[in-house]
Design a protein around this motif. Structure first.
Motif, PDB file in Angstrom:
ATOM      1  N   ILE A 135       0.835  -1.203   0.000  1.00 56.80           N
ATOM      2  CA  ILE A 135       0.000   0.000   0.000  1.00 56.80           C
ATOM      3  C   ILE A 135       0.869   1.251   0.000  1.00 56.80           C
ATOM      4  N   ALA A 136       1.963   1.227   0.780  1.00 54.15           N
ATOM      5  CA  ALA A 136       2.872   2.375   0.809  1.00 54.15           C
ATOM      6  C   ALA A 136       3.507   2.606  -0.558  1.00 54.15           C
ATOM      7  N   LEU A 137       3.856   1.521  -1.247  1.00 55.68           N
ATOM      8  CA  LEU A 137       4.462   1.638  -2.573  1.00 55.68           C
ATOM      9  C   LEU A 137       3.477   2.250  -3.563  1.00 55.68           C
ATOM     10  N   PRO A 350     -11.233   5.441  -1.641  1.00 54.40           N
ATOM     11  CA  PRO A 350     -11.126   6.848  -1.236  1.00 54.40           C
ATOM     12  C   PRO A 350     -10.522   7.033   0.150  1.00 54.40           C
ATOM     13  N   ALA A 351     -10.803   6.118   1.098  1.00 56.29           N
ATOM     14  CA  ALA A 351     -10.215   6.232   2.432  1.00 56.29           C
ATOM     15  C   ALA A 351      -8.707   6.045   2.377  1.00 56.29           C
ATOM     16  N   LEU A 352      -8.242   5.075   1.612  1.00 54.00           N
ATOM     17  CA  LEU A 352      -6.796   4.889   1.454  1.00 54.00           C
ATOM     18  C   LEU A 352      -6.158   6.101   0.786  1.00 54.00           C
ATOM     19  N   ALA A 353      -6.851   6.646  -0.219  1.00 53.42           N
ATOM     20  CA  ALA A 353      -6.319   7.820  -0.915  1.00 53.42           C
ATOM     21  C   ALA A 353      -6.247   9.016   0.025  1.00 53.42           C
ATOM     22  N   LEU A 354      -7.278   9.212   0.845  1.00 57.90           N
ATOM     23  CA  LEU A 354      -7.277  10.335   1.772  1.00 57.90           C
ATOM     24  C   LEU A 354      -6.175  10.179   2.806  1.00 57.90           C
ATOM     25  N   ALA A 355      -6.005   8.978   3.338  1.00 54.14           N
ATOM     26  CA  ALA A 355      -4.919   8.734   4.285  1.00 54.14           C
ATOM     27  C   ALA A 355      -3.561   8.942   3.619  1.00 54.14           C
ATOM     28  N   GLY A 356      -3.457   8.527   2.345  1.00 52.55           N
ATOM     29  CA  GLY A 356      -2.206   8.748   1.623  1.00 52.55           C
ATOM     30  C   GLY A 356      -1.915  10.220   1.413  1.00 52.55           C
ATOM     31  N   ASP A 357      -2.974  11.019   1.187  1.00 48.23           N
ATOM     32  CA  ASP A 357      -2.791  12.462   1.057  1.00 48.23           C
ATOM     33  C   ASP A 357      -2.214  13.067   2.335  1.00 48.23           C
ATOM     34  N   LEU A 368      -0.725   4.313   6.521  1.00 45.04           N
ATOM     35  CA  LEU A 368      -1.729   3.525   5.807  1.00 45.04           C
ATOM     36  C   LEU A 368      -1.971   2.161   6.443  1.00 45.04           C
ATOM     37  N   SER A 369      -0.996   1.685   7.224  1.00 43.01           N
ATOM     38  CA  SER A 369      -1.196   0.409   7.903  1.00 43.01           C
ATOM     39  C   SER A 369      -2.308   0.493   8.941  1.00 43.01           C
ATOM     40  N   VAL A 370      -2.641   1.712   9.388  1.00 44.03           N
ATOM     41  CA  VAL A 370      -3.765   1.865  10.309  1.00 44.03           C
ATOM     42  C   VAL A 370      -5.045   1.342   9.661  1.00 44.03           C
ATOM     43  N   LEU A 371      -5.256   1.671   8.390  1.00 43.97           N
ATOM     44  CA  LEU A 371      -6.462   1.243   7.689  1.00 43.97           C
ATOM     45  C   LEU A 371      -6.422  -0.241   7.351  1.00 43.97           C
ATOM     46  N   THR A 372      -5.276  -0.727   6.866  1.00 40.19           N
ATOM     47  CA  THR A 372      -5.192  -2.145   6.510  1.00 40.19           C
ATOM     48  C   THR A 372      -5.285  -3.022   7.753  1.00 40.19           C
ATOM     49  N   MET A 373      -4.679  -2.563   8.871  1.00 42.81           N
ATOM     50  CA  MET A 373      -4.804  -3.300  10.126  1.00 42.81           C
ATOM     51  C   MET A 373      -6.259  -3.342  10.577  1.00 42.81           C
ATOM     52  N   ALA A 374      -6.940  -2.197  10.492  1.00 39.92           N
ATOM     53  CA  ALA A 374      -8.333  -2.125  10.927  1.00 39.92           C
ATOM     54  C   ALA A 374      -9.217  -3.046  10.088  1.00 39.92           C
ATOM     55  N   PHE A 375      -8.985  -3.081   8.783  1.00 44.18           N
ATOM     56  CA  PHE A 375      -9.777  -3.957   7.915  1.00 44.18           C
ATOM     57  C   PHE A 375      -9.557  -5.415   8.286  1.00 44.18           C
ATOM     58  N   GLY A 376      -8.305  -5.793   8.534  1.00 43.42           N
ATOM     59  CA  GLY A 376      -8.008  -7.167   8.917  1.00 43.42           C
ATOM     60  C   GLY A 376      -8.659  -7.557  10.235  1.00 43.42           C
ATOM     61  N   PHE A 377      -8.614  -6.663  11.213  1.00 41.74           N
ATOM     62  CA  PHE A 377      -9.266  -6.943  12.489  1.00 41.74           C
ATOM     63  C   PHE A 377     -10.772  -7.080  12.314  1.00 41.74           C
ATOM     64  N   GLY A 378     -11.359  -6.220  11.469  1.00 39.98           N
ATOM     65  CA  GLY A 378     -12.792  -6.296  11.241  1.00 39.98           C
ATOM     66  C   GLY A 378     -13.208  -7.616  10.621  1.00 39.98           C
TER      67      GLY A 378
END
Length: 434
Positions: A135-137, A350-357, A368-378
């Motif tokens: 995601i960072a790349l 859009p959430a990933l894009a906003l966090a990337g901004d 961005l790992s905050v969002l990917t971590m949250a999705f995995g936990f969910g």
């Protein structure tokens, strides 16, 4: 072949490295999602034995599958931070893919429940290296004006792989054993062995694609000060909560609502008087909507802004979650899941894009790992919640998911502001920053 590749790149209009990474994640997604179907069958087969520690097979399956998700999600902020500190994304992706390849082969040697638990845990660790760095790349290869489209393309191909794996996995296992034309009499392998070989081959193919086609962005810099801590309060003081933290919470609630259906197949089938085929179609409807909409939604959020799509998606999540507890026919459940998939597609890219901004130089991995971590936990919490709540009534898990969706909507609406300064007017006027 080169002409076809140019046409594909033109169609998706992204950096070729983003497209290559998307194809690589599609390949490893096929292999990894294979195991969602194969592992439960493998646990209940005659191949696996040993100590059960007093647990039923169903509980062992749940622990093995959940351990992967919890380890993967828990470690993503750590690996994301380290990739920020060294400023190298490709190396982290290759470490993870290499780990996946080896652990997929390790299943061929597994003979006990404990060995399966260890292997699946190591796979969770491996994927924790892949996701934040990937995601960072993508984020660093994109610009503010095309970040949503890049995230959409990446997620589209990743989800195609994830959706295709389970469809093929059952067939690969059931059609075994297979005889390979090796030696004078050939070599026979079981359906399980064939499935694990397929998973290993797809991971190895991903490794090859990343090795040959991916390079770290020229502008990526190591950030030795990258912090593992997640900001909860908004540093700017404009809002109560940090916008990336808020998006993480909303993503957690969204993923939980999406995953409620996973563990209550018997109850769903009994209520709707349907078979397992209908349930599979309903479950896949969410992924279908994601595949079809991730890229166009990502492109649109580059034009109209990130926040309108996230808000509309969270609002749509509310009725599409609740109605799943009220429907009485297979067809309406399919439509409800499809609509819920539309809601998810409006939120995720859009959430990933906003966090990337919002991520600063050298912070993409940790932020961005905050969002990917949250999705995995969910995705891990949803099945556990529905399994615990369905005994109180079929509608109860979906009421729980609806409440989470309402809270997430309020948080996004009040705590997240737009990051694109110049954008076209959105067709639906939204107050509160738009």
């Amino acid at each position: 072949m080169q002409r076809f590749a140019r046409l594909v790149v033109a169609q998706f209009a992204v950096d070729r490295r983003v497209l290559a990474l998307a194809f690589a994640r599609m390949a490893d997604g096929i292999g990894n999602s294979f195991l969602i179907i194969v592992i439960p069958l493998y646990v209940t087969s005659d191949v696996i034995g040993g100590a059960t520690f007093g647990l039923e097979e169903a509980m062992i399956i749940g622990i093995i599958l959940s351990l992967y998700g919890f380890l993967n999600s828990s470690l993503q902020p750590v690996t994301g931070r380290f990739s920020d500190r060294v400023g190298r994304r490709k190396a982290f992706i290759l470490v993870g893919l290499g780990g996946l390849t080896l652990t997929n082969l390790a299943y061929l040697l597994a003979e006990s429940y404990l060995s399966l638990l260890v292997i699946r845990g190591l796979q969770g660790l491996s994927v924790a290296f892949i996701v934040p760095a990937s995601i960072a790349l993508v984020n660093e290869l994109a610009t503010r004006g095309d970040r949503g489209g890049n995230m959409g393309v990446y997620n589209t191909f990743r989800l195609i792989g994830f959706g295709a794996g389970p469809v093929a996995a059952g067939a690969v296992v059931n059609l075994g054993p297979y005889t390979l034309p090796l030696g004078s009499s050939g070599v026979t392998i079981t359906g399980f062995d064939a499935a694990f070989y397929v998973a290993a081959i797809t991971a190895a193919l991903s490794t090859l694609l990343v090795t040959v086609l991916i390079t770290d962005p020229e502008g990526t810099q190591a950030n030795a000060a990258a912090d593992l801590a997640i900001d909860v309060r908004d540093p700017s003081g404009r809002n109560l909560l940090d916008p990336i933290f808020t998006l993480g919470v909303a993503t957690l609630f969204m993923a939980t609502a999406i995953a409620l259906l996973a563990t209550i197949q018997p109850q769903v089938n009994a209520r709707l008087e349907q078979g397992s085929t209908w349930f599979g179609i309903q479950f896949a409807a969410f992924i279908l909507a994601q595949v079809l909409l991730q890229t166009p939604v990502g492109r649109a959020c580059d034009r109209y802004g990130r926040r309108p799509f996230i808000v509309i998606g969270m609002v749509l999540l509310i009725p599409t979650t609740l109605v799943q507890g009220l429907v009485t026919t297979p067809e309406t459940m399919f439509l409800a899941r499809l609509a819920q998939g539309i809601a998810g597609a409006l939120v995720f890219a859009p959430a990933l894009a906003l966090a990337g901004d919002l991520a600063g130089e050298g912070e993409s991995g940790s932020k961005l790992s905050v969002l990917t971590m949250a999705f995995g936990f969910g995705i891990a919490v949803g099945p556990l919640a529905s399994g615990a709540l369905v005994g109180y009534g079929f509608v109860v898990p979906f009421v729980f998911g609806t409440i989470l969706a309402i809270v997430g909507t309020v948080l996004v609406f009040t705590q997240v502001e737009e990051t694109l300064e110049t954008r076209a007017s959105f067709p639906i006027p939204l107050v509160g920053g738009d």
